[in-house]
Scaffold this active site. Structure first.
Site, PDB file in Angstrom:
ATOM      1  N   HIS A 161       0.757  -1.183   0.239  1.00 25.47           N
ATOM      2  CA  HIS A 161      -0.085  -0.042  -0.023  1.00 25.47           C
ATOM      3  C   HIS A 161       1.019   1.218   0.020  1.00 25.47           C
ATOM      4  CE1 HIS A 161      -4.164  -1.596   1.745  1.00 25.47           C
ATOM      5  NE2 HIS A 161      -3.706  -2.429   0.586  1.00 25.47           N
ATOM      6  N   TYR A 193      -8.808   5.178   8.335  1.00 21.96           N
ATOM      7  CA  TYR A 193      -8.884   5.628   9.970  1.00 21.96           C
ATOM      8  C   TYR A 193      -9.892   6.635   9.959  1.00 21.96           C
ATOM      9  CZ  TYR A 193      -4.157   3.337  10.859  1.00 21.96           C
ATOM     10  OH  TYR A 193      -3.505   2.216  11.016  1.00 21.96           O
ATOM     11  N   PRO A 243      -2.951   0.074  19.617  1.00 23.26           N
ATOM     12  CA  PRO A 243      -2.607  -0.514  18.037  1.00 23.26           C
ATOM     13  C   PRO A 243      -3.067   0.636  16.979  1.00 23.26           C
ATOM     14  CG  PRO A 243      -4.542  -1.231  18.975  1.00 23.26           C
ATOM     15  CD  PRO A 243      -3.958  -0.296  20.193  1.00 23.26           C
ATOM     16  N   LYS A 246       2.114  -0.196  15.195  1.00 23.80           N
ATOM     17  CA  LYS A 246       3.475  -0.385  15.570  1.00 23.80           C
ATOM     18  C   LYS A 246       4.022  -1.586  16.291  1.00 23.80           C
ATOM     19  CE  LYS A 246       4.863   3.140  13.403  1.00 23.80           C
ATOM     20  NZ  LYS A 246       4.888   2.646  12.160  1.00 23.80           N
ATOM     21  N   TYR A 301       4.521   6.158   9.936  1.00 25.08           N
ATOM     22  CA  TYR A 301       3.630   5.534   9.692  1.00 25.08           C
ATOM     23  C   TYR A 301       4.411   4.226   8.924  1.00 25.08           C
ATOM     24  CZ  TYR A 301      -0.658   2.923   9.045  1.00 25.08           C
ATOM     25  OH  TYR A 301      -1.610   1.773   8.998  1.00 25.08           O
TER      26      TYR A 301
HETATM   27  P1  FAD Z   1       3.753 -11.876  21.316  1.00 23.43           P
HETATM   28  O1  FAD Z   1       3.373 -11.826  19.981  1.00 23.43           O
HETATM   29  O2  FAD Z   1       2.971 -11.609  22.500  1.00 23.43           O
HETATM   30  O3  FAD Z   1       4.518 -13.355  21.467  1.00 23.43           O
HETATM   31  C1  FAD Z   1       5.270 -13.731  22.814  1.00 23.43           C
HETATM   32  C2  FAD Z   1       5.050 -15.250  22.871  1.00 23.43           C
HETATM   33  O4  FAD Z   1       5.262 -15.629  24.111  1.00 23.43           O
HETATM   34  C3  FAD Z   1       3.665 -15.819  22.759  1.00 23.43           C
HETATM   35  O5  FAD Z   1       3.671 -16.767  21.627  1.00 23.43           O
HETATM   36  C4  FAD Z   1       3.263 -16.387  23.800  1.00 23.43           C
HETATM   37  O6  FAD Z   1       2.305 -17.536  24.041  1.00 23.43           O
HETATM   38  C5  FAD Z   1       4.734 -16.861  24.573  1.00 23.43           C
HETATM   39  N1  FAD Z   1       4.707 -16.904  25.960  1.00 23.43           N
HETATM   40  C6  FAD Z   1       4.301 -16.007  26.940  1.00 23.43           C
HETATM   41  N2  FAD Z   1       4.637 -16.516  28.116  1.00 23.43           N
HETATM   42  C7  FAD Z   1       5.296 -17.486  27.906  1.00 23.43           C
HETATM   43  C8  FAD Z   1       6.018 -18.264  28.831  1.00 23.43           C
HETATM   44  N3  FAD Z   1       5.880 -18.072  30.281  1.00 23.43           N
HETATM   45  N4  FAD Z   1       6.835 -19.022  28.296  1.00 23.43           N
HETATM   46  C9  FAD Z   1       6.993 -19.645  27.009  1.00 23.43           C
HETATM   47  N5  FAD Z   1       6.369 -18.633  26.010  1.00 23.43           N
HETATM   48  C10 FAD Z   1       5.705 -17.676  26.649  1.00 23.43           C
HETATM   49  N6  FAD Z   1       1.205  -4.405  15.627  1.00 23.43           N
HETATM   50  C11 FAD Z   1       1.627  -4.000  14.373  1.00 23.43           C
HETATM   51  O7  FAD Z   1       2.894  -3.704  14.330  1.00 23.43           O
HETATM   52  N7  FAD Z   1       0.764  -3.700  13.464  1.00 23.43           N
HETATM   53  C12 FAD Z   1      -0.445  -3.736  13.667  1.00 23.43           C
HETATM   54  O8  FAD Z   1      -1.286  -3.516  12.531  1.00 23.43           O
HETATM   55  C13 FAD Z   1      -0.828  -4.258  15.035  1.00 23.43           C
HETATM   56  N8  FAD Z   1      -2.331  -4.391  15.090  1.00 23.43           N
HETATM   57  C14 FAD Z   1      -2.592  -5.284  16.196  1.00 23.43           C
HETATM   58  C15 FAD Z   1      -4.064  -5.420  16.337  1.00 23.43           C
HETATM   59  C16 FAD Z   1      -4.339  -6.343  17.515  1.00 23.43           C
HETATM   60  C17 FAD Z   1      -5.879  -6.479  17.684  1.00 23.43           C
HETATM   61  C18 FAD Z   1      -3.444  -6.725  18.566  1.00 23.43           C
HETATM   62  C19 FAD Z   1      -4.029  -7.368  19.932  1.00 23.43           C
HETATM   63  C20 FAD Z   1      -2.222  -6.357  18.424  1.00 23.43           C
HETATM   64  C21 FAD Z   1      -1.641  -5.438  17.217  1.00 23.43           C
HETATM   65  N9  FAD Z   1      -0.432  -5.247  17.072  1.00 23.43           N
HETATM   66  C22 FAD Z   1      -0.047  -4.615  15.831  1.00 23.43           C
HETATM   67  C23 FAD Z   1       0.603  -5.540  18.174  1.00 23.43           C
HETATM   68  C24 FAD Z   1       1.442  -7.011  17.635  1.00 23.43           C
HETATM   69  O9  FAD Z   1       0.408  -7.832  17.595  1.00 23.43           O
HETATM   70  C25 FAD Z   1       2.324  -7.134  18.978  1.00 23.43           C
HETATM   71  O10 FAD Z   1       2.859  -6.177  19.239  1.00 23.43           O
HETATM   72  C26 FAD Z   1       3.109  -8.458  18.388  1.00 23.43           C
HETATM   73  O11 FAD Z   1       2.486  -9.563  18.812  1.00 23.43           O
HETATM   74  C27 FAD Z   1       4.628  -8.506  19.457  1.00 23.43           C
HETATM   75  O12 FAD Z   1       5.244  -9.648  19.184  1.00 23.43           O
HETATM   76  P2  FAD Z   1       6.110 -10.249  20.464  1.00 23.43           P
HETATM   77  O13 FAD Z   1       6.705 -11.417  19.746  1.00 23.43           O
HETATM   78  O14 FAD Z   1       6.801  -9.321  21.052  1.00 23.43           O
HETATM   79  O15 FAD Z   1       4.914 -10.808  21.413  1.00 23.43           O
HETATM   80  C1  DHB Z   2      -4.575  -3.396  11.476  1.00 27.48           C
HETATM   81  C2  DHB Z   2      -4.327  -2.974  12.766  1.00 27.48           C
HETATM   82  C3  DHB Z   2      -3.624  -1.819  13.229  1.00 27.48           C
HETATM   83  O1  DHB Z   2      -3.578  -1.623  14.618  1.00 27.48           O
HETATM   84  C4  DHB Z   2      -3.733  -0.859  12.405  1.00 27.48           C
HETATM   85  O2  DHB Z   2      -3.371   0.389  12.748  1.00 27.48           O
HETATM   86  C5  DHB Z   2      -3.984  -0.862  10.999  1.00 27.48           C
HETATM   87  C6  DHB Z   2      -4.421  -2.516  10.644  1.00 27.48           C
HETATM   88  C7  DHB Z   2      -4.730  -4.475  10.955  1.00 27.48           C
HETATM   89  O3  DHB Z   2      -5.069  -5.577  11.627  1.00 27.48           O
HETATM   90  O4  DHB Z   2      -4.997  -4.640   9.836  1.00 27.48           O
END
Ligand code: FAD
Ligand code: DHB
Length: 391
Positions: free
Chosen positions: A75, A203, A294, A298, A385
């Protein structure tokens, strides 16, 4: 008790842990990844969908960009809707051609798990009772249970990639300073079997609250609505969700595509940073160290940027004995983290219904008009962004 040994012990198989493991493998560094959930659960946990320019580039450079390039949707702009008008922000024009890629976090995670297992490298699911110790004495150990057997994994370094509710940050809590803000609203997110109603993300600021039009593929829409943090999903039958989405995104000559809802959930909103992101031989990365609301898309991108810095520092340390990269890990990451914290806070407070006070709404509308009419303001939004270059 089984005793194991590796160079880097990684807790958590989310985007941070899996990307770190892969980058280390490419640098010839061994690691073991420990995940407490099942593979099925991790691969289907629907979350982020927007990859920054630098995140997509990093995954490509690491050799895991093949499906991303085939199925990801590039995009070059996003839109802001307010006062019944939709305004496009041409991200690529404003950032020397940089763009975002729409590719689900679930797909990134599937690609990384597939490559790890294909290579026959250690990735254990359904581990239980993970604890970490010894990181202050240069003798880190991760203890856990797997398939009913107790294990101790000795390593040079522990990477705490276990998300916001993991065990690694609490293990060093006494050494941390934390910064936090909770927001009095949340997102109700749905995945719907409906062609996206808009080619690019929209948005929307609306008197009823924020709404976001996003997508996952030419057949799947991803849509979000501002709601209460304690929202009861039982009060949101499909009909009400579509009605509210239609009301908030309505525009003359345009209509919202609807279809069966495949998944729905409520996500709370918080800003959180733990400083520093390291103690001794334990390094936190991703959501384990910081959370953003969210709205700026980021979270996933920050997680991947952290582990890029960590992998680079570990590579230098193993190759040359130079510890300086490890010493400055937290400082380097936190600069980017705080920029993203501000950007996410700014986007969140500009776009959501934050109070019943009309003064707040007037300020938001003024800000939105400014970012969609001033080249300087639009460029600043676009630069944040699409994402800063990864250090
Ligand atoms: P996580 O994905 O939380 O991974 C951590 C892992 O550790 C998990 O698999 C968990 O099961 C595991 N774990 C936890 N505790 C333990 C333990 N004690 N022992 C072993 N394993 C364990 N970010 C963006 O950049 N762009 C977006 O568009 C965006 N949209 C989002 C929309 C939603 C609805 C949500 C909820 C989040 C969004 N985010 C977005 C945020 C993004 O999903 C997270 O920041 C990302 O998952 C972080 O990755 P991570 O690997 O640090 O953590
Ligand atoms: C999505 C999630 C976000 O937090 C955002 O800012 C834009 C898109 C998504 O899940 O597609």
């Amino acid at each position: 008790m089984r005793r194991l040994r590796t160079q880097v012990g990684i807790v958590g198989a989310g985007p941070a842990g899996l990307t770190l493991a892969h980058l280390l493998h490419r640098a010839g560094i061994e690691s073991v990844v420990l995940e407490d959930r099942t593979r099925e659960y991790v691969e289907h946990r629907i979350r982020a969908g927007v990859l920054e320019h630098g995140t997509a580039e990093l995954l490509r450079d690491a050799g895991v960009g093949e499906r991303l390039d085939r199925e990801g949707i590039v995009h070059h702009g996003i839109s802001m809707q307010f006062d019944g008008e939709r305004h496009r922000i041409p991200l690529s024009e404003l950032t020397d051609g940089r763009a975002i890629v729409i590719y689900g976090q679930t797909e990134v995670v599937k690609d990384l798990i597939a490559v790890r297992l294909q290579l026959g490298l250690p990735l254990l699911f359904e581990v239980e009772g993970v604890t970490v110790r010894g990181f202050d004495e240069d003798a880190p150990v991760i203890a856990f249970r797997h398939e009913d057997e107790e294990h101790e994994l000795s390593c040079d370094v522990i990477a705490g990639c276990d998300g916001f509710h993991g065990v690694c940050r609490p293990a060093i809590a006494a050494a941390l300073r934390t910064f936090e803000r909770e927001y009095p609203f949340a997102w109700l997110g749905i995945l719907a079997e409906a062609p996206p109603s808009s080619e690019e993300l929209v948005y929307t600021h609306h008197a009823h609250g924020f709404a976001l039009l996003s997508l996952r593929s030419p057949h799947l829409s991803r849509l979000y609505l501002q709601c209460r943090p304690d929202e009861d999903l039982d009060e949101w039958p499909e009909k009400r969700i579509w009605k509210e989405l239609q009301a908030r995104t309505a525009l003359e000559g345009w209509s919202l595509n609807t279809g069966p809802i495949l998944e729905q959930g409520v996500t709370g909103m918080r800003s959180f940073v733990a400083e520093p992101m390291q103690r001794g031989r334990l390094f936190l990365a991703g959501d384990a160290a910081h959370i953003v609301p969210p709205t700026g898309a980021k979270g996933l991108n920050l997680a991947i940027a952290d582990v890029a810095v960590l992998a680079h520092a570990l590579d230098r340390w193993y190759r040359t004995g130079d510890e300086s990269g490890l010493g400055s890990y937290s400082e380097i990451c936190l600069r980017r983290v705080w920029r993203a914290e501000h950007f996410s806070y700014w986007m969140t407070t500009m776009l959501h219904r934050i109070s019943d006070d009309p003064f707040d709404q007037k300020l938001q509308l003024s800000q939105l008009r400014w970012v969609t009419t001033s080249d300087a303001a639009a460029r600043s939004l676009a630069e944040n962004y699409v994402g800063l270059r990864i250090a």
